[in-house]
Design an enzyme around this catalytic site. Structure first.
Site, PDB file in Angstrom:
ATOM      1  N   TYR A 147       2.316   3.805   3.455  1.00  0.00           N
ATOM      2  CA  TYR A 147       1.777   4.613   4.554  1.00  0.00           C
ATOM      3  C   TYR A 147       0.904   5.716   3.984  1.00  0.00           C
ATOM      4  O   TYR A 147       1.337   6.470   3.114  1.00  0.00           O
ATOM      5  CB  TYR A 147       2.924   5.220   5.364  1.00  0.00           C
ATOM      6  N   ASP A 242      -1.848   7.910  -3.778  1.00  0.00           N
ATOM      7  CA  ASP A 242      -1.373   8.773  -2.700  1.00  0.00           C
ATOM      8  C   ASP A 242      -0.085   9.427  -3.171  1.00  0.00           C
ATOM      9  O   ASP A 242       0.990   8.834  -3.116  1.00  0.00           O
ATOM     10  CB  ASP A 242      -1.151   7.934  -1.442  1.00  0.00           C
ATOM     11  N   LYS A 270       2.074  18.361   1.834  1.00  0.00           N
ATOM     12  CA  LYS A 270       3.434  18.871   1.937  1.00  0.00           C
ATOM     13  C   LYS A 270       3.779  19.955   0.917  1.00  0.00           C
ATOM     14  O   LYS A 270       3.733  21.134   1.225  1.00  0.00           O
ATOM     15  CB  LYS A 270       4.431  17.720   1.844  1.00  0.00           C
TER      16      LYS A 270
END
Length: 436
Positions: A147, A242, A270
């Site tokens: 994802y 990623d 994050k």
């Protein structure tokens, strides 16, 4: 055990939320669709714990989906944010803090340049655009089960085989976008080689999570990341990691450091905001010379480099940089969780596989090795539902999906470890008793 009826305030809030928020949540995984029941609404957090609106306390193994490595309410971060809020909350103009964060990220990871954005999704979308602009090619390769946010290029699943062109996985994604996104199974180099040979000089980038975190925790097979790096070098393809989940969690330099493999572009999120909304993409100077305002590839964001997010992330990263013992602690505690869970499950009637790398871990209720999305999908979701709700009622907050990794923070100590394993033993014993 906590009982669902003791979460009356959460139930009432969920009903209220549904009147004006789609599904009552602002991100789908929060809705508990894959585990059943209604989501819990939280009011505060401290250290290793989160507290719901009924003041029930839970040990947190989500940690805001990864970034709270230092635990909730880390004093130095809170103080830094409070001081910055008194100065200014936003400028929409350059600040020295942005430079300091960029310097710290580059120093810790070894990348040349970085552009701050507002989310991991935005970072991955921008990295893909930059790779296409740099190479002059249109197609990308992504991996099933990985994802990279909700950008159109990423909401694609494979067809009947790895060499089949992608098809949209969500209404609103055009067939044209799907055509430019090729998919392969994670940990399958042969499938990647096949896609490259079938699309010569057309692939701009390969993007992957170095350790998948959205089909549970799925580490790369031996030689897999090195193989991707070699294929990209051979065919002039931009290699994008990623690291929204793995960045600054697996090591000070993230997965690149932990795995010993260098990417061309890297996406962060994050943790570089210390839990506040933020993202970044960075990489080699040669490629970044092509992004605006230096080059023609356009990317912008009004609130990129927001001072509140930046000071929160900067304080977090500097602490991690100066306290490498954090990594030893979270890895050690996660290893002990793995060992304890394995012993409990081995004494049960339940099939299981445990995957772990560093402070990322997941339990799959299946006997097979979990190394890609297909094998992750073979887990018994009914068992996971029972396990999730059982642990929740014991005061343990796990990701509400069998396809998400757990994240262990630095505030997990002996008492939290003992409580977690004691709870797991009770829940698994009850589950095992129901197996014929």
């Amino acid at each position: 055990m906590l009982q669902p009826q003791e979460r009356k305030n959460s139930e009432q809030l969920f009903e209220r939320a549904g009147k004006h928020i789609p599904g009552g949540v602002n991100s789908p995984v929060r809705a508990f669709k894959s585990v059943g029941g209604n989501p819990i609404f939280f009011s505060r957090a401290e250290g290793a714990y989160v507290f719901d609106e009924d003041d029930n306390r839970y040990i947190d193994f989500i940690n805001s989906w990864g970034p709270m490595i230092l635990g909730h309410g880390f004093p130095e971060v809170v103080e830094a944010v409070q001081m910055q809020a008194a100065r200014a909350m936003s400028f929409g103009a350059p600040t020295e803090l942005e430079i300091q964060l960029a310097e710290t990220i580059c120093e810790m990871t070894g990348i040349d340049m970085v552009r701050l954005v507002n989310s991991g999704t935005e970072a991955c979308m921008s990295a893909i655009r930059l790779a296409r602009g740099y190479t002059g090619r249109d197609k990308i390769i992504k991996f099933e089960g990985c994802y990279h946010g909700h950008g159109d290029s990423f909401l694609i699943k494979a067809g009947s085989g790895a060499s089949t062109l992608g098809v949209p996985n969500s209404p609103g994604v055009t067939k044209g976008t799907a055509t430019d996104t090729l998919t392969a199974p994670f940990n399958d180099l042969a499938a990647v080689e096949k896609l490259i040979s079938e699309n010569p000089d057309q692939i701009a980038a390969i993007i992957t999570e170095p350790v998948a975190g959205n089909m549970g925790c799925v580490p790369p097979a031996e030689g897999y990341m090195e193989g991707l790096r070699a294929l990209c070098d051979k065919h002039g393809i931009v290699f994008i990691m990623d690291e929204v989940m793995t960045g600054f969690r697996l090591a000070p330099g993230g997965a690149q450091e932990r795995l010993g493999v260098e990417a061309d572009l890297v996406c962060y999120g994050k943790v570089i905001g210390g839990g506040m909304p933020v993202g970044a993409f960075g990489g080699k100077r040669e490629i970044f010379q092509h992004i605006a305002p230096t080059g023609p590839v356009y990317q912008a964001g009004t609130l990129s480099g927001n001072p509140l997010a930046v000071i929160s992330g900067l304080t977090t990263l500097r602490y991690l940089q100066n306290h490498p013992e954090v990594y030893a602690h979270i890895d050690h505690m996660t290893e002990r969780i793995e060992d304890g869970m394995r012993e409990i499950l081995e004494n049960s009637k339940l099939p299981f596989t445990i995957n772990r790398l560093g402070s990322m871990i997941s339990i799959h209720f299946c006997e097979n090795e979990v190394m890609d999305y297909t094998t992750a999908s073979e887990g018994n979701n009914n068992y996971f539902k029972q396990f999730f709700h059982g642990m929740l009622n014991e005061g343990i907050y796990l990701p509400p999906s069998a396809y998400e990794t757990w994240f262990v923070g630095n505030t997990i100590g002996e008492s939290e470890l003992e409580h977690t394993l004691y709870a797991a033993e009770r829940v698994i014993e009850e589950m095992s008793a129901q197996v014929k």
